[in-house]
Design an enzyme around this catalytic site. Structure first.
Site, short mmCIF file in Angstrom:
data_model
loop_
_atom_site.label_atom_id
_atom_site.label_comp_id
_atom_site.label_asym_id
_atom_site.label_seq_id
_atom_site.Cartn_x
_atom_site.Cartn_y
_atom_site.Cartn_z
CE1 TYR A 77 6.91 31.57 40.55
CE2 TYR A 77 7.39 29.46 39.50
CZ TYR A 77 7.18 30.83 39.41
OH TYR A 77 7.23 31.45 38.19
CG HIS A 122 10.19 33.12 33.70
ND1 HIS A 122 10.74 34.34 34.00
CD2 HIS A 122 11.05 32.51 32.85
CE1 HIS A 122 11.90 34.46 33.37
NE2 HIS A 122 12.11 33.37 32.66
NE ARG A 136 6.30 35.57 35.95
CZ ARG A 136 7.05 34.86 36.78
NH1 ARG A 136 8.28 35.24 37.06
NH2 ARG A 136 6.55 33.77 37.37
#
Length: 472
Positions: free
Chosen positions: A373, A364, A360
């Site tokens: 992160y 998100h 990805r």
């Protein structure tokens, strides 16, 4: 002489000992009690009837019987016929390993440079299909970028991109037929795009105007289309999976030449619905394809915190489902795998699990900052080194099916169409307030009518706090 429990004491003693050993009873008295409770009240068995088969009802018709009915195979090893097939015995205390020494290999056709791998097996695609696959991947990318920027400008409340996962979207859709029923998660707008959903329809949904098929009730990117057999997106994770199995079983009962296809992320495999759906599909032999987009992250949770298994592909075998791991950034591999899976699902009436390894590249959603992160260098490496668009473009160019001029024309045209769709959707009137309370009940119940009354009273009391573009 017919076999009977009341024959000789030695025969009875031997018989009880064998049953105790093979059926796991603690003592001979437990065996006797089990026999008395389960013995049919029929005349003594005669001739070829064997009383052992009445108690060892998990044993199949044996080729040979040694001692009192224990099966022996050709190698003189005892086996037991248990529901599901023969089970061999072993004197060793041997646990099944938690994982194989080698990970399940990943099927791919194109290497990272877009070159065809020698001796690769794949389903041939025509020039027309290949060009449409690439064109739709480019369109999806442009649409994502423009909608993302519109949200950052405050024109949309929310958005989630599919950047980095375009090949899974478009190539899988290309391998299906319009009759196949789609149960998406929320990162598969490319499937709708392939099926004919227009840029204007995407924009209408994201802005929640009166032309939105959901009448403004859903969050942006929660698309749906009855006409295109695409069930409306639900934000709750993995709830679409059991629904897909039910739909697949319905297709099977109606003898339709179609299957159900459902998409989900690696995080969805931690939900109970995932496990229930796989078991349900396997037992009912439903023609459903499970496509897992394993992109490494469930929002901020890495796969290392999600499971200890070798990814998702190995979970299929535990439920008796045929499975394959595919390079999700290789459009040709995705097309071939899904095309083959569909044939097997329909012809053999069975579920198939596909784990598509991808990444990805985008956040998100617009509510997420993924650089908190994971490193920006990691994101950039995947975007450049494993980009699904550049890989597939290299391949179609090598076939003489694409050019720089075609690329420039496509990107210019799609950008103009997208900006126009955005402009129209933004200016289109919102759905009427009454749509908040309609389309569920034929006759609205009193509590729902009371809620609508309270909302209208609140709007009349505080008109400055209510959107002026929503008709009452």
């Amino acid at each position: 002489m017919p076999l009977h429990l009341r024959s000789s004491p030695s025969l009875k003693s031997t018989f009880l000992n064998i049953l105790r050993q093979n059926l796991g009873f603690g003592s001979r008295s437990h065996v006797t009690r089990h026999i008395r409770q389960n013995l049919p009240h029929d005349p003594p068995l005669r001739g070829s009837q064997n009383p052992i088969r009445g108690f060892c009802n998990t044993m199949a018709e044996p080729e040979t019987l040694s001692s009192f009915g224990q099966h022996e195979d050709a190698s003189n090893h005892q086996v037991m016929d248990f529901p599901g097939g023969k089970v061999a015995f072993t004197p060793e205390i041997r646990f099944i390993s938690e994982s194989d020494k080698q990970r399940v290999p990943c099927y791919r056709v194109l290497d990272d440079n877009g070159q065809l791998i020698t001796n690769s097996q794949f389903v041939q695609v025509s020039e027309e299909v290949a060009v449409k696959i690439y064109s739709d991947m480019v369109t999806l990318q442009i649409m994502d970028n423009i909608f993302y920027e519109a949200q950052r400008q405050g024109r949309l409340s929310f958005y989630a991109t599919a950047i980095g996962e375009e090949a899974i979207n478009i190539a899988s859709a290309a391998a299906l037929t319009p009759q196949d029923v789609i149960f998406p998660q929320y990162r598969e707008p490319g499937v709708l795009l392939w099926r004919g959903f227009t840029l204007q329809e995407f924009a209408n949904q994201c802005f929640g105007n009166k032309s939105d098929y959901g009448k403004g009730r859903q969050m942006p990117v929660h698309y749906g289309s009855n006409k295109l057999n695409y069930f409306t997106v639900s934000a709750t994770i993995a709830t679409q999976l059991p629904n897909a199995v039910g739909a697949a079983y319905s297709l099977k009962m109606d003898r339709k030449d179609a299957c159900a296809v459902t998409y989900f992320g690696d995080g969805g495999t931690s939900e109970g619905d995932f496990h229930a759906a796989l078991n349900f599909a396997a037992v009912m032999e439903a023609p459903v394809i499970f496509i897992c987009r394993n992109n490494g992250w469930a929002i901020s949770t890495p796969t290392s915190d999600q499971f200890r298994s070798d990814g998702v592909v190995v979970k299929g075998r535990a439920y008796g489902i045929r499975s394959i791991r595919v390079d999700g950034n290789d459009a040709l591999a995705m097309y071939s795998a899904v095309h083959t899976a569909r044939e097997m699902a329909i012809r053999e009436q069975r579920p198939i699990l596909i784990e598509a390894l991808t990444y990805r590249v985008g956040h998100h959603s617009t509510s997420d900052d993924s650089t908190r992160y994971r490193s920006a260098d990691e994101i950039e490496w995947w975007n450049k080194a494993r980009n699904p668009l550049s890989r597939f473009r290299t391949w179609i160019e090598s076939n003489g099916w694409w050019s720089d001029e075609a690329e420039s024309d496509l990107r210019s045209r799609i950008k103009k169409e997208m900006l126009e769709a955005l402009r129209v959707a933004e200016k289109t009137e919102k759905p009427n307030l009454k749509n908040m309370f309609s389309d569920v009940y034929d006759v609205p119940p009193s509590n729902l009518m009371e809620q609508e009354l309270l909302v209208r009273q609140t709007v009349n009391s505080h008109p400055q706090d209510y959107p002026s573009d929503v008709p009452l």
